[in-house]
Design a protein around this motif. Sequence first.
Motif, PDB file in Angstrom:
ATOM      1  N   ALA A   1      43.926 -31.777  65.539  1.00  0.00           N
ATOM      2  CA  ALA A   1      42.677 -32.380  65.614  1.00  0.00           C
ATOM      3  C   ALA A   1      42.291 -33.158  64.505  1.00  0.00           C
ATOM      4  CB  ALA A   1      41.649 -31.412  66.185  1.00  0.00           C
ATOM      5  N   VAL A   2      42.356 -32.203  63.189  1.00  0.00           N
ATOM      6  CA  VAL A   2      42.000 -32.754  61.908  1.00  0.00           C
ATOM      7  C   VAL A   2      42.781 -34.022  61.413  1.00  0.00           C
ATOM      8  CG1 VAL A   2      41.648 -32.272  59.644  1.00  0.00           C
ATOM      9  CG2 VAL A   2      40.687 -30.663  61.181  1.00  0.00           C
ATOM     10  N   CYS A   3      44.043 -33.731  61.667  1.00  0.00           N
ATOM     11  CA  CYS A   3      45.160 -34.884  61.243  1.00  0.00           C
ATOM     12  C   CYS A   3      44.815 -36.205  62.123  1.00  0.00           C
ATOM     13  CB  CYS A   3      46.557 -34.547  61.320  1.00  0.00           C
ATOM     14  SG  CYS A   3      47.266 -33.367  60.109  1.00  0.00           S
ATOM     15  N   GLN A   4      44.561 -36.026  63.422  1.00  0.00           N
ATOM     16  CA  GLN A   4      44.368 -36.965  64.212  1.00  0.00           C
ATOM     17  C   GLN A   4      42.890 -37.752  63.564  1.00  0.00           C
ATOM     18  OE1 GLN A   4      46.201 -38.739  66.341  1.00  0.00           O
ATOM     19  NE2 GLN A   4      44.741 -40.370  66.410  1.00  0.00           N
ATOM     20  N   ALA A   5      41.856 -37.033  63.465  1.00  0.00           N
ATOM     21  CA  ALA A   5      40.536 -37.524  62.786  1.00  0.00           C
ATOM     22  C   ALA A   5      40.866 -38.219  61.621  1.00  0.00           C
ATOM     23  CB  ALA A   5      39.483 -36.501  62.659  1.00  0.00           C
ATOM     24  N   LYS A   6      41.662 -37.715  60.663  1.00  0.00           N
ATOM     25  CA  LYS A   6      41.946 -38.218  59.381  1.00  0.00           C
ATOM     26  C   LYS A   6      42.761 -39.925  59.489  1.00  0.00           C
ATOM     27  CE  LYS A   6      45.463 -37.357  56.639  1.00  0.00           C
ATOM     28  NZ  LYS A   6      46.375 -36.641  55.897  1.00  0.00           N
TER      29      LYS A   6
ATOM     30  N   THR B   1      42.735 -41.617  62.210  1.00  0.00           N
ATOM     31  CA  THR B   1      41.843 -42.543  62.774  1.00  0.00           C
ATOM     32  C   THR B   1      40.880 -43.186  61.919  1.00  0.00           C
ATOM     33  OG1 THR B   1      42.087 -41.560  64.935  1.00  0.00           O
ATOM     34  CG2 THR B   1      40.106 -43.153  64.540  1.00  0.00           C
ATOM     35  N   LEU B   2      40.069 -42.557  61.015  1.00  0.00           N
ATOM     36  CA  LEU B   2      39.331 -42.951  59.946  1.00  0.00           C
ATOM     37  C   LEU B   2      39.956 -43.749  58.782  1.00  0.00           C
ATOM     38  CD1 LEU B   2      37.391 -39.756  59.000  1.00  0.00           C
ATOM     39  CD2 LEU B   2      36.371 -41.862  60.076  1.00  0.00           C
TER      40      LEU B   2
ATOM     41  N   VAL C   1      41.353 -49.014  56.585  1.00  0.00           N
ATOM     42  CA  VAL C   1      42.068 -49.998  56.137  1.00  0.00           C
ATOM     43  C   VAL C   1      41.784 -51.303  56.761  1.00  0.00           C
ATOM     44  CG1 VAL C   1      44.699 -50.666  56.075  1.00  0.00           C
ATOM     45  CG2 VAL C   1      43.956 -48.448  55.200  1.00  0.00           C
ATOM     46  N   ASP C   2      41.814 -51.307  58.090  1.00  0.00           N
ATOM     47  CA  ASP C   2      41.390 -52.670  58.931  1.00  0.00           C
ATOM     48  C   ASP C   2      40.287 -53.222  58.363  1.00  0.00           C
ATOM     49  OD1 ASP C   2      43.574 -52.028  60.521  1.00  0.00           O
ATOM     50  OD2 ASP C   2      42.420 -51.493  62.305  1.00  0.00           O
ATOM     51  N   HIS C   3      39.230 -52.477  58.113  1.00  0.00           N
ATOM     52  CA  HIS C   3      38.006 -52.932  57.294  1.00  0.00           C
ATOM     53  C   HIS C   3      38.336 -53.738  56.115  1.00  0.00           C
ATOM     54  CE1 HIS C   3      33.747 -53.048  56.774  1.00  0.00           C
ATOM     55  NE2 HIS C   3      33.709 -52.759  55.475  1.00  0.00           N
ATOM     56  N   LEU C   4      39.174 -53.055  55.266  1.00  0.00           N
ATOM     57  CA  LEU C   4      39.418 -53.648  53.847  1.00  0.00           C
ATOM     58  C   LEU C   4      40.031 -54.729  53.901  1.00  0.00           C
ATOM     59  CD1 LEU C   4      40.322 -50.257  52.073  1.00  0.00           C
ATOM     60  CD2 LEU C   4      38.241 -51.873  51.657  1.00  0.00           C
TER      61      LEU C   4
ATOM     62  N   GLU D   1      40.766 -49.852  46.431  1.00  0.00           N
ATOM     63  CA  GLU D   1      40.237 -48.752  47.298  1.00  0.00           C
ATOM     64  C   GLU D   1      41.400 -48.761  48.390  1.00  0.00           C
ATOM     65  OE1 GLU D   1      36.295 -48.105  50.374  1.00  0.00           O
ATOM     66  OE2 GLU D   1      36.393 -49.626  48.681  1.00  0.00           O
ATOM     67  N   PHE D   2      42.025 -49.750  48.750  1.00  0.00           N
ATOM     68  CA  PHE D   2      43.217 -49.690  49.588  1.00  0.00           C
ATOM     69  C   PHE D   2      44.361 -48.553  49.420  1.00  0.00           C
ATOM     70  CE2 PHE D   2      47.369 -50.998  51.145  1.00  0.00           C
ATOM     71  CZ  PHE D   2      47.131 -51.111  52.506  1.00  0.00           C
ATOM     72  N   HIS D   3      44.540 -48.691  47.942  1.00  0.00           N
ATOM     73  CA  HIS D   3      45.536 -47.927  47.287  1.00  0.00           C
ATOM     74  C   HIS D   3      44.947 -46.351  47.318  1.00  0.00           C
ATOM     75  CE1 HIS D   3      48.591 -50.683  46.226  1.00  0.00           C
ATOM     76  NE2 HIS D   3      47.708 -51.463  45.756  1.00  0.00           N
ATOM     77  N   GLN D   4      43.781 -46.247  47.118  1.00  0.00           N
ATOM     78  CA  GLN D   4      43.038 -44.949  46.986  1.00  0.00           C
ATOM     79  C   GLN D   4      43.099 -44.246  48.353  1.00  0.00           C
ATOM     80  OE1 GLN D   4      38.962 -44.828  45.982  1.00  0.00           O
ATOM     81  NE2 GLN D   4      38.984 -42.692  45.964  1.00  0.00           N
ATOM     82  N   ILE D   5      42.810 -44.957  49.475  1.00  0.00           N
ATOM     83  CA  ILE D   5      42.752 -44.261  50.803  1.00  0.00           C
ATOM     84  C   ILE D   5      44.076 -44.244  51.508  1.00  0.00           C
ATOM     85  CG2 ILE D   5      42.443 -46.679  52.183  1.00  0.00           C
ATOM     86  CD1 ILE D   5      40.334 -43.520  52.975  1.00  0.00           C
ATOM     87  N   THR D   6      45.116 -45.001  51.024  1.00  0.00           N
ATOM     88  CA  THR D   6      46.374 -44.913  51.487  1.00  0.00           C
ATOM     89  C   THR D   6      47.019 -43.495  50.999  1.00  0.00           C
ATOM     90  OG1 THR D   6      47.055 -46.482  50.242  1.00  0.00           O
ATOM     91  CG2 THR D   6      46.686 -47.421  52.547  1.00  0.00           C
ATOM     92  N   ARG D   7      46.633 -43.179  49.956  1.00  0.00           N
ATOM     93  CA  ARG D   7      47.580 -42.013  49.315  1.00  0.00           C
ATOM     94  C   ARG D   7      47.105 -40.839  50.362  1.00  0.00           C
ATOM     95  NH1 ARG D   7      44.695 -41.304  43.614  1.00  0.00           N
ATOM     96  NH2 ARG D   7      43.372 -43.101  44.412  1.00  0.00           N
ATOM     97  N   HIS D   8      46.333 -40.772  51.001  1.00  0.00           N
ATOM     98  CA  HIS D   8      45.899 -39.655  51.963  1.00  0.00           C
ATOM     99  C   HIS D   8      46.955 -39.752  53.353  1.00  0.00           C
ATOM    100  CE1 HIS D   8      43.070 -38.297  49.403  1.00  0.00           C
ATOM    101  NE2 HIS D   8      42.465 -39.680  49.160  1.00  0.00           N
ATOM    102  N   LEU D   9      47.778 -40.737  53.588  1.00  0.00           N
ATOM    103  CA  LEU D   9      48.553 -40.562  54.768  1.00  0.00           C
ATOM    104  C   LEU D   9      49.313 -39.867  54.740  1.00  0.00           C
ATOM    105  CD1 LEU D   9      48.960 -44.740  54.996  1.00  0.00           C
ATOM    106  CD2 LEU D   9      47.592 -43.233  56.539  1.00  0.00           C
TER     107      LEU D   9
END
Length: 96
Positions: free
Chosen positions: A55-60, A62-63, A68-71, A88-96
Motif C-alpha cells: 500500500a505504501v509503495c503504491q502510494a509513493k 502514484t505521487l 513527474v507529470d506535473h514537472l 527537482e525531477f532528479h530529486q524525486i526520481t531518486r525515490h523510484l
Amino acid sequence: MTHATGAHPPLQESHPDIFKRLKRAEGHLRSIITMMQEQRSCADVVQQLHAVEKAVCQAKRTLIKEHVDHLLEHLVDGQGDQQEILAEFHQITRHL
C-alpha cells in the motif's frame, strides 16, 4: 514543500484516495503491533506487513508519477526555470 514554480503543487485527484489508503495502512500497522504483542504467528504478521508495504509503495509510486507529470508539463509549457525543474525531477526520481 515548494516546487520548481515556487508554489505548492495543486491537490491532485488521487491525493484523497492516497490519504485514505495511508490512513488504512496506519491502522494496519497498529494491528501488527498488537499482533506481535499477542505473539501471533510470524506468518500472520509478515502477511500483514506485506500488505502495508504494498500500500505504501503504491502510494509513493502514484505521487511520484503525478509529480513527474506535473514537472514535465512545466518543461513543455516553458513555465519556470528549466534547471530548477530538472533538479527537482532528479530529486524525486531518486525515490523510484
